[in-house]
Design an enzyme around this catalytic site. Sequence first.
Site, PDB file in Angstrom:
ATOM      1  N   ARG A 164      -7.085   7.541  11.764  1.00  0.00           N
ATOM      2  CA  ARG A 164      -7.439   7.924  10.431  1.00  0.00           C
ATOM      3  C   ARG A 164      -8.588   8.805  10.569  1.00  0.00           C
ATOM      4  O   ARG A 164      -9.315   8.924  11.390  1.00  0.00           O
ATOM      5  CB  ARG A 164      -7.856   6.591   9.674  1.00  0.00           C
ATOM      6  CG  ARG A 164      -6.898   5.493   9.693  1.00  0.00           C
ATOM      7  CD  ARG A 164      -7.828   4.253   8.994  1.00  0.00           C
ATOM      8  NE  ARG A 164      -6.678   3.266   8.948  1.00  0.00           N
ATOM      9  CZ  ARG A 164      -6.324   2.249  10.012  1.00  0.00           C
ATOM     10  NH1 ARG A 164      -7.123   2.421  11.123  1.00  0.00           N
ATOM     11  NH2 ARG A 164      -5.453   1.507   9.776  1.00  0.00           N
ATOM     12  N   LYS A 188     -10.224  -0.248  11.121  1.00  0.00           N
ATOM     13  CA  LYS A 188     -10.404  -1.107  10.116  1.00  0.00           C
ATOM     14  C   LYS A 188     -11.084  -2.478  10.531  1.00  0.00           C
ATOM     15  O   LYS A 188     -10.396  -2.913  11.386  1.00  0.00           O
ATOM     16  CB  LYS A 188      -9.521  -1.229   9.035  1.00  0.00           C
ATOM     17  CG  LYS A 188      -9.107  -0.038   8.444  1.00  0.00           C
ATOM     18  CD  LYS A 188      -7.945  -0.381   7.319  1.00  0.00           C
ATOM     19  CE  LYS A 188      -7.810   0.912   6.543  1.00  0.00           C
ATOM     20  NZ  LYS A 188      -6.798   0.695   5.258  1.00  0.00           N
ATOM     21  N   HIS A 257      -4.362  12.051   5.934  1.00  0.00           N
ATOM     22  CA  HIS A 257      -3.484  10.799   6.181  1.00  0.00           C
ATOM     23  C   HIS A 257      -2.016  11.382   6.536  1.00  0.00           C
ATOM     24  O   HIS A 257      -1.354  10.540   7.380  1.00  0.00           O
ATOM     25  CB  HIS A 257      -3.672   9.910   5.085  1.00  0.00           C
ATOM     26  CG  HIS A 257      -3.614   8.403   5.405  1.00  0.00           C
ATOM     27  ND1 HIS A 257      -4.669   7.915   6.218  1.00  0.00           N
ATOM     28  CD2 HIS A 257      -2.661   7.415   5.329  1.00  0.00           C
ATOM     29  CE1 HIS A 257      -4.444   6.790   6.492  1.00  0.00           C
ATOM     30  NE2 HIS A 257      -3.233   6.324   6.266  1.00  0.00           N
ATOM     31  N   ARG A 260      -1.328  11.577  10.061  1.00  0.00           N
ATOM     32  CA  ARG A 260      -1.153  10.150  10.620  1.00  0.00           C
ATOM     33  C   ARG A 260       0.365   9.812  10.284  1.00  0.00           C
ATOM     34  O   ARG A 260       1.233   9.053  11.226  1.00  0.00           O
ATOM     35  CB  ARG A 260      -1.999   9.179  10.089  1.00  0.00           C
ATOM     36  CG  ARG A 260      -1.928   7.720  10.470  1.00  0.00           C
ATOM     37  CD  ARG A 260      -3.062   7.022   9.842  1.00  0.00           C
ATOM     38  NE  ARG A 260      -3.016   5.597   9.846  1.00  0.00           N
ATOM     39  CZ  ARG A 260      -3.252   4.670  10.857  1.00  0.00           C
ATOM     40  NH1 ARG A 260      -3.777   5.202  11.947  1.00  0.00           N
ATOM     41  NH2 ARG A 260      -3.345   3.509  10.841  1.00  0.00           N
ATOM     42  N   HIS A 283      -2.509  -0.943  13.133  1.00  0.00           N
ATOM     43  CA  HIS A 283      -1.922  -1.618  12.135  1.00  0.00           C
ATOM     44  C   HIS A 283      -1.993  -3.425  12.551  1.00  0.00           C
ATOM     45  O   HIS A 283      -1.649  -3.565  13.702  1.00  0.00           O
ATOM     46  CB  HIS A 283      -0.676  -1.421  11.748  1.00  0.00           C
ATOM     47  CG  HIS A 283      -0.700  -0.198  10.930  1.00  0.00           C
ATOM     48  ND1 HIS A 283       0.974   0.104  10.670  1.00  0.00           N
ATOM     49  CD2 HIS A 283      -1.371   0.258  10.206  1.00  0.00           C
ATOM     50  CE1 HIS A 283       0.546   1.502  10.002  1.00  0.00           C
ATOM     51  NE2 HIS A 283      -0.702   1.518   9.670  1.00  0.00           N
ATOM     52  N   TYR A 292       7.922   3.178   8.028  1.00  0.00           N
ATOM     53  CA  TYR A 292       8.055   4.432   8.711  1.00  0.00           C
ATOM     54  C   TYR A 292       9.491   4.454   8.987  1.00  0.00           C
ATOM     55  O   TYR A 292      10.297   5.437   9.192  1.00  0.00           O
ATOM     56  CB  TYR A 292       7.221   5.070   9.597  1.00  0.00           C
ATOM     57  CG  TYR A 292       5.999   4.985   9.275  1.00  0.00           C
ATOM     58  CD1 TYR A 292       5.663   6.116   8.674  1.00  0.00           C
ATOM     59  CD2 TYR A 292       4.990   4.039   9.662  1.00  0.00           C
ATOM     60  CE1 TYR A 292       4.135   6.550   8.189  1.00  0.00           C
ATOM     61  CE2 TYR A 292       3.473   4.157   9.303  1.00  0.00           C
ATOM     62  CZ  TYR A 292       3.092   5.503   8.537  1.00  0.00           C
ATOM     63  OH  TYR A 292       1.992   5.725   8.151  1.00  0.00           O
TER      64      TYR A 292
END
Length: 312
Positions: A164, A188, A257, A260, A283, A292
């Site tokens: 990110r 995150k 993004h 990404r 993730h 995806y």
Amino acid sequence: MKPKASTANPLTRKFLAYLGHERNFSDHTIRSYTADLTQFLRFLTADAEPPEAMGDGAVCDRIRSADLITLRGFLAELRRADYSRATIARKIATLRSFYKFLAREGEVQRNPVKVIRTPRQDKRLPKFLGPADIERLLATPKGKDLLSLRDVAMLEVLYSTGMRVSELVGIDLEDIDPIAEVVRVRGKGRRERLAPLGSYAVRALNRYLEARSRAEVHDDEAVFLNRHGGRLNVRSVRRKLAKYLALAGLDPSVSPHTLRHSFATHMLERGADLRAVQELLGHRSLSTTQIYTHVTARRLKEIYEAAHPRAN
């Protein structure tokens, strides 16, 4: 970070402190939770004159007494204000977490949000650039000066790792392992992961860091610096990307993004394992990465229909 005045009652204060100290949520995420709770508390205290005059005890009582009817009224107000399904879903998630915390702390007997259904979301496939467009973009920055070398390294690292943009600007010099050719990424929830660096990214980084070592800097830790020698910020990366997209003849509204998304899509199209891509992207859930697979399946379908004699 400090909660806003309208959320500075004992219950919300305790909850926001829990998110920051125990869950390690970022300041950005806590600001989102704070905004959602502020809006909910304004709804709960809308009949007070003025709402700000209501004391902490009365506000806490209204939080504790909120029931299914109260919550449905709040959601109806959000719909009348024409909030998107995604925004309403996020606000429901905030309240669900808030009341789950209060139930665990013994502040309420039950979580009234537990029975509220999250609005069905329209699945939007992520946008991505094709390999040829990526090549055009990465070849666009020119020049041997520090800022040009920085921009090349910045774009190469974004595409090479799929990180990110907030993670990119947070990289410190100590996070880069030049021997193993990996970079430590803080994602995150302050979760850390190691991201491999491709040969193009390594070369671009080396050229930039060599030039950086000769420059006057004000931030000794940050890898990516602005023109004043301080840490580069997210807004600057977005602005630089838009500039190079326009120069490459690509859509300048493409966000960082999208690089990404492109990373993940290209990895899967070339046979990468889904769980490996999950780890590389950072993730928490595999279901987040599975979006995806829809992109790559659609692409394979297009190739099939264009190439197979009996496809149509």
